[in-house]
Design a protein around this motif. Structure first.
Motif, PDB file in Angstrom:
ATOM      1  N   UNK A   1      86.441 -28.888  15.368  1.00 13.52           N
ATOM      2  CA  UNK A   1      85.032 -28.973  14.951  1.00 13.52           C
ATOM      3  C   UNK A   1      84.609 -30.423  14.793  1.00 13.52           C
ATOM      4  N   UNK A   2      85.463 -31.241  14.196  1.00  7.83           N
ATOM      5  CA  UNK A   2      85.146 -32.661  14.040  1.00  7.83           C
ATOM      6  C   UNK A   2      84.990 -33.360  15.377  1.00  7.83           C
ATOM      7  N   UNK A   3      85.886 -33.065  16.308  1.00  7.07           N
ATOM      8  CA  UNK A   3      85.780 -33.661  17.646  1.00  7.07           C
ATOM      9  C   UNK A   3      84.488 -33.230  18.332  1.00  7.07           C
ATOM     10  N   UNK A   4      84.147 -31.952  18.198  1.00  9.48           N
ATOM     11  CA  UNK A   4      82.920 -31.463  18.819  1.00  9.48           C
ATOM     12  C   UNK A   4      81.678 -32.120  18.249  1.00  9.48           C
ATOM     13  N   UNK A   5      81.632 -32.252  16.922  1.00  5.44           N
ATOM     14  CA  UNK A   5      80.473 -32.881  16.286  1.00  5.44           C
ATOM     15  C   UNK A   5      80.344 -34.348  16.672  1.00  5.44           C
ATOM     16  N   UNK A   6      81.455 -35.071  16.674  1.00  6.47           N
ATOM     17  CA  UNK A   6      81.393 -36.483  17.034  1.00  6.47           C
ATOM     18  C   UNK A   6      81.037 -36.658  18.508  1.00  6.47           C
ATOM     19  N   UNK A   7      81.589 -35.786  19.367  1.00  2.67           N
ATOM     20  CA  UNK A   7      81.273 -35.898  20.791  1.00  2.67           C
ATOM     21  C   UNK A   7      79.790 -35.652  21.052  1.00  2.67           C
ATOM     22  N   UNK A   8      79.223 -34.668  20.351  1.00  5.69           N
ATOM     23  CA  UNK A   8      77.818 -34.315  20.578  1.00  5.69           C
ATOM     24  C   UNK A   8      76.848 -35.300  19.950  1.00  5.69           C
ATOM     25  N   UNK A   9      77.168 -35.795  18.766  1.00  8.61           N
ATOM     26  CA  UNK A   9      76.178 -36.539  17.985  1.00  8.61           C
ATOM     27  C   UNK A   9      76.514 -38.004  17.737  1.00  8.61           C
ATOM     28  N   UNK A  10      77.738 -38.451  18.022  1.00 13.22           N
ATOM     29  CA  UNK A  10      78.076 -39.847  17.769  1.00 13.22           C
ATOM     30  C   UNK A  10      78.616 -40.554  19.011  1.00 13.22           C
ATOM     31  N   UNK A  11      79.434 -39.886  19.794  1.00  7.61           N
ATOM     32  CA  UNK A  11      79.937 -40.523  21.016  1.00  7.61           C
ATOM     33  C   UNK A  11      78.887 -40.511  22.118  1.00  7.61           C
ATOM     34  N   UNK A  12      78.174 -39.404  22.234  1.00  9.22           N
ATOM     35  CA  UNK A  12      77.180 -39.254  23.303  1.00  9.22           C
ATOM     36  C   UNK A  12      75.886 -39.932  22.874  1.00  9.22           C
ATOM     37  N   UNK A  13      75.541 -41.051  23.522  1.00 10.13           N
ATOM     38  CA  UNK A  13      74.386 -41.854  23.117  1.00 10.13           C
ATOM     39  C   UNK A  13      73.213 -41.731  24.083  1.00 10.13           C
ATOM     40  N   UNK A  14      73.380 -40.977  25.150  1.00  6.07           N
ATOM     41  CA  UNK A  14      72.312 -40.860  26.140  1.00  6.07           C
ATOM     42  C   UNK A  14      71.281 -39.822  25.694  1.00  6.07           C
ATOM     43  N   UNK A  15      70.075 -39.927  26.240  1.00  8.88           N
ATOM     44  CA  UNK A  15      69.025 -38.946  25.953  1.00  8.88           C
ATOM     45  C   UNK A  15      69.261 -37.638  26.701  1.00  8.88           C
ATOM     46  N   UNK A  16      70.108 -37.674  27.716  1.00  8.10           N
ATOM     47  CA  UNK A  16      70.394 -36.465  28.481  1.00  8.10           C
ATOM     48  C   UNK A  16      71.325 -35.543  27.705  1.00  8.10           C
ATOM     49  N   UNK A  17      71.426 -34.300  28.161  1.00 10.52           N
ATOM     50  CA  UNK A  17      72.374 -33.356  27.588  1.00 10.52           C
ATOM     51  C   UNK A  17      73.793 -33.840  27.834  1.00 10.52           C
ATOM     52  N   UNK A  18      74.699 -33.428  26.959  1.00 13.58           N
ATOM     53  CA  UNK A  18      76.091 -33.846  27.125  1.00 13.58           C
ATOM     54  C   UNK A  18      76.685 -33.267  28.410  1.00 13.58           C
ATOM     55  N   UNK A  19      76.094 -32.197  28.926  1.00 15.11           N
ATOM     56  CA  UNK A  19      76.561 -31.624  30.191  1.00 15.11           C
ATOM     57  C   UNK A  19      76.328 -32.570  31.364  1.00 15.11           C
ATOM     58  N   UNK A  20      75.465 -33.572  31.157  1.00 16.39           N
ATOM     59  CA  UNK A  20      75.241 -34.560  32.213  1.00 16.39           C
ATOM     60  C   UNK A  20      76.492 -35.382  32.480  1.00 16.39           C
TER      61      UNK A  20
ATOM     62  N   UNK B   1      85.688 -42.824   4.711  1.00 14.44           N
ATOM     63  CA  UNK B   1      85.582 -43.454   6.034  1.00 14.44           C
ATOM     64  C   UNK B   1      84.855 -42.531   7.002  1.00 14.44           C
ATOM     65  N   UNK B   2      85.159 -41.240   6.945  1.00 18.63           N
ATOM     66  CA  UNK B   2      84.476 -40.285   7.828  1.00 18.63           C
ATOM     67  C   UNK B   2      82.974 -40.255   7.540  1.00 18.63           C
ATOM     68  N   UNK B   3      82.612 -40.258   6.263  1.00 17.17           N
ATOM     69  CA  UNK B   3      81.186 -40.265   5.913  1.00 17.17           C
ATOM     70  C   UNK B   3      80.501 -41.520   6.438  1.00 17.17           C
ATOM     71  N   UNK B   4      81.170 -42.649   6.323  1.00 16.41           N
ATOM     72  CA  UNK B   4      80.580 -43.884   6.830  1.00 16.41           C
ATOM     73  C   UNK B   4      80.431 -43.843   8.343  1.00 16.41           C
ATOM     74  N   UNK B   5      81.440 -43.306   9.030  1.00 12.47           N
ATOM     75  CA  UNK B   5      81.360 -43.215  10.488  1.00 12.47           C
ATOM     76  C   UNK B   5      80.231 -42.278  10.908  1.00 12.47           C
ATOM     77  N   UNK B   6      80.040 -41.211  10.144  1.00 11.64           N
ATOM     78  CA  UNK B   6      79.017 -40.233  10.526  1.00 11.64           C
ATOM     79  C   UNK B   6      77.609 -40.775  10.271  1.00 11.64           C
ATOM     80  N   UNK B   7      77.377 -41.301   9.077  1.00  6.06           N
ATOM     81  CA  UNK B   7      76.032 -41.761   8.736  1.00  6.06           C
ATOM     82  C   UNK B   7      75.758 -43.176   9.227  1.00  6.06           C
ATOM     83  N   UNK B   8      76.784 -43.990   9.362  1.00  2.00           N
ATOM     84  CA  UNK B   8      76.589 -45.373   9.786  1.00  2.00           C
ATOM     85  C   UNK B   8      76.416 -45.546  11.273  1.00  2.00           C
ATOM     86  N   UNK B   9      76.787 -44.521  12.052  1.00  2.00           N
ATOM     87  CA  UNK B   9      76.660 -44.612  13.509  1.00  2.00           C
ATOM     88  C   UNK B   9      75.637 -43.630  14.051  1.00  2.00           C
ATOM     89  N   UNK B  10      74.737 -43.175  13.188  1.00  5.48           N
ATOM     90  CA  UNK B  10      73.691 -42.252  13.645  1.00  5.48           C
ATOM     91  C   UNK B  10      72.810 -42.935  14.684  1.00  5.48           C
TER      92      UNK B  10
END
Length: 351
Positions: free
Chosen positions: A200-219, A320-329
C-alpha cells in the motif's frame, strides 16, 4: 545466500590465508567502507540537497556502522557498496550498466530487492514498458549466470534458500519489534499485514509522490516519445528524483520489515540524511532533523533492544514518512482567471 555472495567471500577467504589473516580482512573492509562513503558522497553532490555539516555525522558518529563494516565483516556492506555504484551509473544515464550492478548487488544480499520497486518505476519512466524489458533481462540473465553451477545441481534448493521470502526470524535479535509479544512477532497474519502495508505504501508513493507528470500513471507504459509531457534532459532535479524514488522505496521496505537485525542498519543508514533533507527546510528545522538522526543511532546501539528503543525507532520512522509524504506534495497549480474585457477596452481606447 545467493551466488554472488559465495564468489566474493570465497575470494576474501583465499586472500586472507583461508580466513586466518583477520587483520588483512579488516583492512579490506576498511577500504570498502571508504569506497562506500565516496560513492555516497558522489550521489549527494549530484543532488545538492544535504548541508555539508551532515556528512560529519555520516562519517564519524555511528559506532554501529563502523562495527558492521570493520569488526563484523558482514556481507550487507558489500551489497550496499555495489548498489551505490549502480545508483551512480543511473545518475550518469548508464542504465544498462547500472542494472547489471544492481543485479550483482542482489546476488550478494537479497535486501537490495527493496530498491526494486523504485527501479522498476524509473525504468518505466525512462523507457516505457517495451524499452525497460531489455534492462530487466540484464538483471535476470546475470542471476542465471552467477547461479548456474548451483542451478544445475539443485535448482529448487538454490532458489528457495537463496531467496527465502518466508524466512522466520529469531525474536531475540529483532531491533524494531521488541515491544510486541513473541507469539505476535512470529505470527504469519502479522507478516501478511506488514506485506500489505508495504504494498500500500509503495502504491501511494508511486501514484502521488514519484509520479510528477500531469498524465495518468498508465502513461508510463507508453514509449516516452509518445507521451504528452516528455521527460526533460537529466538535470539536478531529475537526479534528485532518481535518488528520491530509490531511497524512499527502500525506506518503505525497511519500515515494514518483519524484523531488523543489527547489521541491517547499513541498509538505510547512508540514505537517512537525504530522506530528511530532500524536502524544503527552514533554518530552525535543521536541529530536529539532526536530533532524529541521533535518536535512530541510539536505538540501533541499544543492545539488547528494549521496548523503549524499538518504539522510538518506529516513531522516528513514522516522522520521516510523514515528512516525505507532506514535504514532497506536488505544488498546486495556481488558477489564472480569464482576462476581463475592461482592460482590453481600455487598451483599445488608448491606441
Amino acid at each position: 545466500y545467493p551466488a554472488g555472495f559465495v564468489y566474493i567471500f570465497l575470494g576474501l577467504y583465499y586472500a586472507t590465508g583461508r580466513g586466518t589473516d583477520i587483520r588483512l580482512a579488516q583492512y579490506l573492509f576498511a577500504g570498502l567502507y571508504l569506497l562506500n562513503l565516496l560513492l555516497v558522497f558522489r550521489i549527494y553532490c549530484r543532488t545538492n540537497k544535504v548541508p555539508p555539516y551532515v556528512f560529519f555525522f555520516m562519517c564519524c558518529a555511528s559506532y554501529r556502522i563502523h562495527s558492521i563494516f570493520v569488526l563484523r565483516l558482514f556481507n550487507d556492506p558489500v551489497a550496499m557498496a555495489i548498489l551505490f555504484l549502480a545508483i551512480n551509473l543511473f545518475l550518469e544515464e548508464r542504465w544498462s550498466w547500472g542494472c547489471l550492478l544492481f543485479s550483482l548487488a542482489v546476488s550478494v544480499k537479497m535486501n537490495i530487492l527493496l530498491f526494486a520497486p523504485g527501479l522498476l518505476f524509473l525504468l518505466l519512466q525512462q523507457f516505457g514498458l517495451l524499452g525497460c524489458i531489455p534492462k530487466l533481462c540484464i538483471c535476470a540473465l546475470l542471476q542465471v549466470i552467477l547461479g548456474l553451477p548451483f542451478l544445475l545441481v539443485n535448482p529448487v534448493g538454490y532458489l528457495t534458500r537463496s531467496f527465502d521470502l518466508g524466512r522466520q526470524f529469531q525474536f531475540k535479535w529483532t531491533v524494531n519489534w521488541r515491544f510486541l509479544p513473541e507469539e505476535v512477532f512470529q505470527n504469519r497474519v502479522f507478516h501478511v499485514m506488514l506485506l500489505l502495508a508495504h504494498l500500500a505504501g509503495l502504491g501511494l508513493f508511486a501514484l502521488h509522490r514519484w509520479h510528477r507528470s500531469k498524465e495518468s500513471i498508465l502513461a508510463l507504459l507508453k514509449d516516452p516519445a509518445e507521451r504528452k509531457h516528455p521527460l526533460p534532459c537529466l538535470s539536478l532535479n531529475a537526479s534528485a528524483q532518481i535518488v528520491f524514488v530509490l531511497f524512499s522505496s527502500n525506506f518503505l521496505g525497511v519500515c515494514c520489515s518483519r524484523s531488523l537485525h543489527y547489521q541491517f542498519y547499513v541498509w538505510y543508514f547512508h540514505t537517512l540524511p537525504y530522506l530528511l533533507w530532500c524536502t524544503p527546510t527552514a533554518k530552525l528545522a535543521h536541529m530536529p532533523k539532526v536530533l532524529l538522526l541521533g535518536v535512530i543511532e541510539l536505538c540501533w546501539n541499544t543492545y539488547p533492544s528494549t521496548v523503549c528503543s524499538s518504539l522510538s525507532l518506529h516513531i522516528c520512522h513514522g516522522l520521516i514518512l510523514l515528512q516525505l509524504w507532506y514535504g514532497t506534495a506536488p505544488p498546486l497549480v495556481p488558477h489564472t482567471p480569464p482576462p476581463s474585457r475592461r482592460p482590453a477596452a481600455i487598451s483599445k481606447k488608448a491606441q
